[in-house]
Design a protein around this motif. Structure first.
Motif, PDB file in Angstrom:
ATOM      1  N   TYR A   1       1.259  -1.037  -0.349  1.00 47.65           N
ATOM      2  CA  TYR A   1      -0.293  -0.340   0.163  1.00 47.65           C
ATOM      3  C   TYR A   1       1.039   1.151   0.187  1.00 47.65           C
ATOM      4  CZ  TYR A   1      -4.276  -3.442   0.773  1.00 47.65           C
ATOM      5  OH  TYR A   1      -4.563  -4.174   0.921  1.00 47.65           O
ATOM      6  N   ASP A  33       0.860   5.739  -0.895  1.00 48.47           N
ATOM      7  CA  ASP A  33       0.836   7.153  -1.034  1.00 48.47           C
ATOM      8  C   ASP A  33       0.831   7.662  -2.150  1.00 48.47           C
ATOM      9  OD1 ASP A  33       1.906   7.282   2.023  1.00 48.47           O
ATOM     10  OD2 ASP A  33       3.725   8.737   1.090  1.00 48.47           O
ATOM     11  N   THR A  34       0.400   7.142  -3.555  1.00 50.49           N
ATOM     12  CA  THR A  34       0.267   7.660  -4.603  1.00 50.49           C
ATOM     13  C   THR A  34       0.750   6.051  -5.833  1.00 50.49           C
ATOM     14  OG1 THR A  34       0.178   8.941  -6.119  1.00 50.49           O
ATOM     15  CG2 THR A  34       2.178   8.636  -5.360  1.00 50.49           C
ATOM     16  N   ASN A  49      -4.547  11.837  -4.735  1.00 56.00           N
ATOM     17  CA  ASN A  49      -4.464  10.426  -4.188  1.00 56.00           C
ATOM     18  C   ASN A  49      -3.996  11.169  -2.593  1.00 56.00           C
ATOM     19  OD1 ASN A  49      -4.674   8.673  -6.031  1.00 56.00           O
ATOM     20  ND2 ASN A  49      -2.523   8.898  -6.362  1.00 56.00           N
ATOM     21  N   TYR A  50      -3.609  12.040  -2.199  1.00 57.70           N
ATOM     22  CA  TYR A  50      -3.492  12.216  -0.499  1.00 57.70           C
ATOM     23  C   TYR A  50      -5.400  12.492  -0.057  1.00 57.70           C
ATOM     24  CZ  TYR A  50      -2.768  15.290   4.125  1.00 57.70           C
ATOM     25  OH  TYR A  50      -3.163  15.399   4.859  1.00 57.70           O
ATOM     26  N   ARG A 108      -6.748   8.984   0.435  1.00 55.74           N
ATOM     27  CA  ARG A 108      -6.456   8.784   1.602  1.00 55.74           C
ATOM     28  C   ARG A 108      -6.863   9.126   2.704  1.00 55.74           C
ATOM     29  NH1 ARG A 108      -1.270   9.688   2.808  1.00 55.74           N
ATOM     30  NH2 ARG A 108      -0.871  11.022   0.603  1.00 55.74           N
ATOM     31  N   LYS A 109      -6.993   9.983   2.802  1.00 57.09           N
ATOM     32  CA  LYS A 109      -7.487  11.480   3.839  1.00 57.09           C
ATOM     33  C   LYS A 109      -9.025  11.035   3.836  1.00 57.09           C
ATOM     34  CE  LYS A 109      -7.110  15.318   5.252  1.00 57.09           C
ATOM     35  NZ  LYS A 109      -7.595  16.608   5.690  1.00 57.09           N
ATOM     36  N   ARG A 147      -7.460   2.955   0.205  1.00 54.23           N
ATOM     37  CA  ARG A 147      -6.527   2.092   0.451  1.00 54.23           C
ATOM     38  C   ARG A 147      -6.240   2.019  -0.992  1.00 54.23           C
ATOM     39  NH1 ARG A 147      -7.615  -3.402   2.651  1.00 54.23           N
ATOM     40  NH2 ARG A 147      -9.297  -3.046   1.541  1.00 54.23           N
ATOM     41  N   LEU A 148      -4.978   2.811  -2.015  1.00 48.19           N
ATOM     42  CA  LEU A 148      -3.765   2.486  -2.108  1.00 48.19           C
ATOM     43  C   LEU A 148      -2.835   1.232  -2.743  1.00 48.19           C
ATOM     44  CD1 LEU A 148      -3.549   6.326  -2.993  1.00 48.19           C
ATOM     45  CD2 LEU A 148      -5.584   5.136  -3.837  1.00 48.19           C
ATOM     46  N   GLN A 203       0.835  15.661   3.384  1.00 45.04           N
ATOM     47  CA  GLN A 203       1.715  14.933   2.291  1.00 45.04           C
ATOM     48  C   GLN A 203       2.502  14.964   1.414  1.00 45.04           C
ATOM     49  OE1 GLN A 203       2.519  16.371  -1.689  1.00 45.04           O
ATOM     50  NE2 GLN A 203       2.025  13.955  -2.418  1.00 45.04           N
TER      51      GLN A 203
END
Length: 348
Positions: free
Chosen positions: A165, A167-168, A198-199, A202-203, A207-208, A248
């Motif tokens: 997983y 962040d981007t 993507n940030y 996630r907020k 899940r990436l 971020q």
């Protein structure tokens, strides 16, 4: 498990391609989308053209195939986020996939992305990029862009052997649910709009997933001039992402600006220390860049000096762009809206 023989069992997927002046690559990138092993009746393809002047539109028209829902629309705003938002308003898919004009996705890209999303593993999925170049300079740039020394800990460029997983992700597939929750892309950001988006995802709890079986090839810039311009913009617009979402940022994104700052300080001190600080800094960086270039160019020794030059181009351009952004956007240090999102809607 879905039965491939029953096409209606597969979710409808919208593939969005924002492009501008991609005549050299569009046959390759759009061709890869058209050649997916996913049921064509379950694909909607939207090409958003940023008012190209090099024949891109004509090539898209020639690539149209019977039985494929391919829509070509204008992007008067020219930049990527305005194109993405225009396409999102027309998107019908339960899954949204973003593909670039410089990207060539594997034939099973869409199918594998759908499988990961439907398993519940993630809300967004992408894969590691194989960065390649056409020509010796482009090959050197591709090596530099795939090196931890060149791009820090950017997982989708440097990790290929395991799922994790992140962040981007590059060229992602998202569930429609999470896209509607996040809202439109930030149309202020000429660059770095993916990081910002993507940030926000996630907020929201998304899940990436970086999945090693989801493969794509990215074609690097073919000249140091275009590489300089690309990374100058990355650094410049990263300042706006920092101002909007400080959390971020990662340490690696501050290294090039600090390097440029150190060069500036050493240059100011040069009349007082005989240039020893500047020389030491230059020697340490050069030794590091050459060592990493030797490693990256080990199978093609003639690439080594060009890889080292690509490293320096990326780091200096990003660092200078960041400082220019700090000056340009100095009056814009204010909180983002409470939800960490931009105003607007992706719905037509």
């Amino acid at each position: 498990m879905r039965n491939p023989a029953r096409e209606n069992d597969w979710p409808l997927v919208t593939v969005i391609m924002p492009v501008r002046n991609e005549a050299r690559f569009i046959a390759r990138s759009l061709g890869a989308v058209l050649n997916q092993d996913y049921p064509p009746e379950r694909l909607q393809i939207i090409v958003v053209d940023g008012m190209s002047t090099d024949g891109t539109r004509e090539k898209v028209e020639r690539l149209r195939r019977r039985g494929v829902d391919l829509c070509l629309i204008d992007n008067p705003g020219v930049i990527v986020p305005t194109g993405l938002n225009a396409a999102l308003r027309l998107a019908k898919g339960e899954v949204i996939v973003r593909v670039d004009g410089h990207c060539e996705i594997a034939p099973d890209y869409v199918r594998r992305c759908v499988a990961h999303l439907e398993s519940g593993e993630a809300d967004g999925v992408g894969g590691p990029l194989e960065t390649v170049g056409t020509g010796i300079v482009a090959q050197a740039i591709a090596r530099a862009m795939s090196s931890p020394f060149g791009v820090g800990g950017s997982a989708f460029r440097t990790v290929r052997d395991r799922a994790l997983y992140v962040d981007t992700i590059a060229f992602p597939a998202y569930t429609r649910r999470i896209v509607e929750m996040a809202g439109p892309f930030d149309e202020e950001l000429v660059r770095n709009q993916d990081d910002e988006y993507n940030y926000r995802l996630r907020k929201l709890g998304a899940r990436l997933l970086l999945a090693p079986d989801v493969r794509a090839r990215y074609y690097s810039r073919s000249s140091f001039r275009s590489l300089w311009r690309q990374y100058l913009q990355y650094g410049y617009w990263k300042v706006r992402v920092l101002q909007k979402h400080p959390a971020q940022m990662r340490w690696r994104q501050f290294v090039p600006p600090l390097f440029v700052f150190a060069i500036a300080v050493a240059s100011i001190l040069a009349p007082f220390d005989g240039g020893s600080s500047l020389m030491t800094l230059g020697l340490v960086y050069s030794a590091s860049a050459i060592a990493c270039a030797l490693y990256e160019g080990r199978s093609y020794p003639t690439l080594m000096p060009l890889v080292a030059l690509a490293f320096a181009t990326m780091h200096l351009a990003y660092g200078i762009g960041f400082w220019v952004g700090l000056i340009k956007f100095r009056r814009l240090w204010r909180p983002y809206d409470a939800e960490g999102s931009v105003h607007g809607s992706i719905r037509g």
